[in-house]
Design a protein around this motif. Structure first.
Motif, PDB file in Angstrom:
ATOM      1  N   ASP A  62       0.827  -1.208   0.000  1.00  0.00           N
ATOM      2  CA  ASP A  62       0.000   0.000   0.000  1.00  0.00           C
ATOM      3  C   ASP A  62       0.857   1.251   0.000  1.00  0.00           C
ATOM      4  N   GLU A  63       1.903   1.210   0.796  1.00  0.00           N
ATOM      5  CA  GLU A  63       2.787   2.367   0.871  1.00  0.00           C
ATOM      6  C   GLU A  63       3.482   2.621  -0.464  1.00  0.00           C
ATOM      7  N   LYS A  64       3.942   1.545  -1.077  1.00  0.00           N
ATOM      8  CA  LYS A  64       4.589   1.690  -2.376  1.00  0.00           C
ATOM      9  C   LYS A  64       3.612   2.280  -3.390  1.00  0.00           C
ATOM     10  N   ILE A  65       2.387   1.788  -3.382  1.00  0.00           N
ATOM     11  CA  ILE A  65       1.395   2.290  -4.333  1.00  0.00           C
ATOM     12  C   ILE A  65       1.137   3.779  -4.095  1.00  0.00           C
ATOM     13  N   ALA A  66       1.009   4.161  -2.836  1.00  0.00           N
ATOM     14  CA  ALA A  66       0.733   5.565  -2.520  1.00  0.00           C
ATOM     15  C   ALA A  66       1.859   6.471  -3.014  1.00  0.00           C
ATOM     16  N   ARG A  67       3.087   6.051  -2.750  1.00  0.00           N
ATOM     17  CA  ARG A  67       4.216   6.875  -3.176  1.00  0.00           C
ATOM     18  C   ARG A  67       4.307   6.954  -4.690  1.00  0.00           C
ATOM     19  N   LEU A  68       4.088   5.820  -5.331  1.00  0.00           N
ATOM     20  CA  LEU A  68       4.176   5.802  -6.790  1.00  0.00           C
ATOM     21  C   LEU A  68       3.094   6.663  -7.407  1.00  0.00           C
ATOM     22  N   THR A  69       1.899   6.622  -6.816  1.00  0.00           N
ATOM     23  CA  THR A  69       0.789   7.401  -7.348  1.00  0.00           C
ATOM     24  C   THR A  69       1.104   8.890  -7.253  1.00  0.00           C
ATOM     25  N   ALA A  70       1.686   9.295  -6.130  1.00  0.00           N
ATOM     26  CA  ALA A  70       2.070  10.689  -5.950  1.00  0.00           C
ATOM     27  C   ALA A  70       3.136  11.091  -6.968  1.00  0.00           C
ATOM     28  N   LEU A  71       4.127  10.228  -7.119  1.00  0.00           N
ATOM     29  CA  LEU A  71       5.185  10.518  -8.082  1.00  0.00           C
ATOM     30  C   LEU A  71       4.626  10.601  -9.488  1.00  0.00           C
TER      31      LEU A  71
END
Lengths: 141, 141
Positions: free
Chosen positions: B96-105
């Motif tokens: 989930d954390e990876k997805i959140a960061r990637l989405t922001a990027l």
DNA sequence: TCTTGATCCTCTAGTTGCTAGAGCATGTAG
DNA sequence: CTACATGCTCTAGCAACTAGAGGATCAAGA
């Protein structure tokens, strides 16, 4: 003027170990910071943020060269729009693919947790989910 | 019985280099495959899929130990539900954390592409997007 | 059949991206 | 003014590959 901090503080704030910070400087990801009279590195807020970026990007599986490119994008004042665009677009595709794969993996792991709660772990398709060809996550059988 | 293939074919099909495949076997991520009479490795479809999983997971920034755990989840026939659940949940959070960061990027890089198309690259906030504290991607000023 | 080039084997050594430690200097708290 | 944390540089180690030497094996063509 803004406060500057020594390397240990930066390390604590970013979760990046001291030698790693020096390593990033050595390989050119982080500009050499100012030094105190006694030759100690002193970092400003921008350096701390840049390090956090590097850390997260690494955790997301970008390699150092890709991070270097993204940082270069960010460092561009307003020039070489075409280059920036090419680099940005290629990373966009890479990012989209990562998101797609992670989303697929997420739902599979979620399913395992859900089913586990009812006492049985059904057969697991974690491998199938990330083991597929290409990036399109096409429908499985 | 299903077809088996030599290591070079597996390498081509998965995009993983031959020595790396042998390395994965050495460190226990991939079971030792059957050998031909002349001692050559011969892989079945399951091995190929497992390698694709390993590759994608590595590209997504999971370390070998995490991959080992995910593979173990997948290898569990139907036992030790509690263990599986603990492991699955912790990875769920990580994912989930990876997805959140990637989405922001992603949205930041997208913005750069959009603005680049109109001839100007506005100031870039790529660093800010991934440079923030914690995992919650809290609202920026 | 013979040979020639691709592919395989094992083993060793190099690369990348850190990480830990030695040995010494400096900074700060009591 | 100790003393102990923190900093410096430099060297060496580790994880996860990656490349190459040296030799065996396979597959296709003359």
């Amino acid at each position: 003027m803004s406060r500057t901090v020594p390397i240990g503080t930066v390390s604590r704030e970013t979760g990046i170990k001291v030698p790693t910070i020096r390593y990033y400087e050595e390989v050119g990801l982080l500009p050499s910071p100012a030094r105190t009279d006694s030759n100690r590195r002193s970092y400003d807020a921008a350096a701390v943020q840049r390090l956090r970026f590097i850390r997260h990007a690494r955790e997301l599986g970008f390699e150092v060269e890709a991070i270097r490119q993204l940082l270069t994008l960010s460092d561009q004042p307003d020039r070489s729009c075409a280059d920036v665009d090419v680099i940005a677009r290629s990373h966009l595709a890479e990012i989209d693919e990562k998101i797609a794969r992670l989303t697929a993996l997420r739902s599979e792991v979620q399913r395992m947790v859900d089913e586990g709660e009812h006492g049985r772990v059904a057969e697991c398709r974690v491998i199938e989910v990330l083991g597929d060809h290409g990036s399109c996550l096409h429908d499985r059988h």
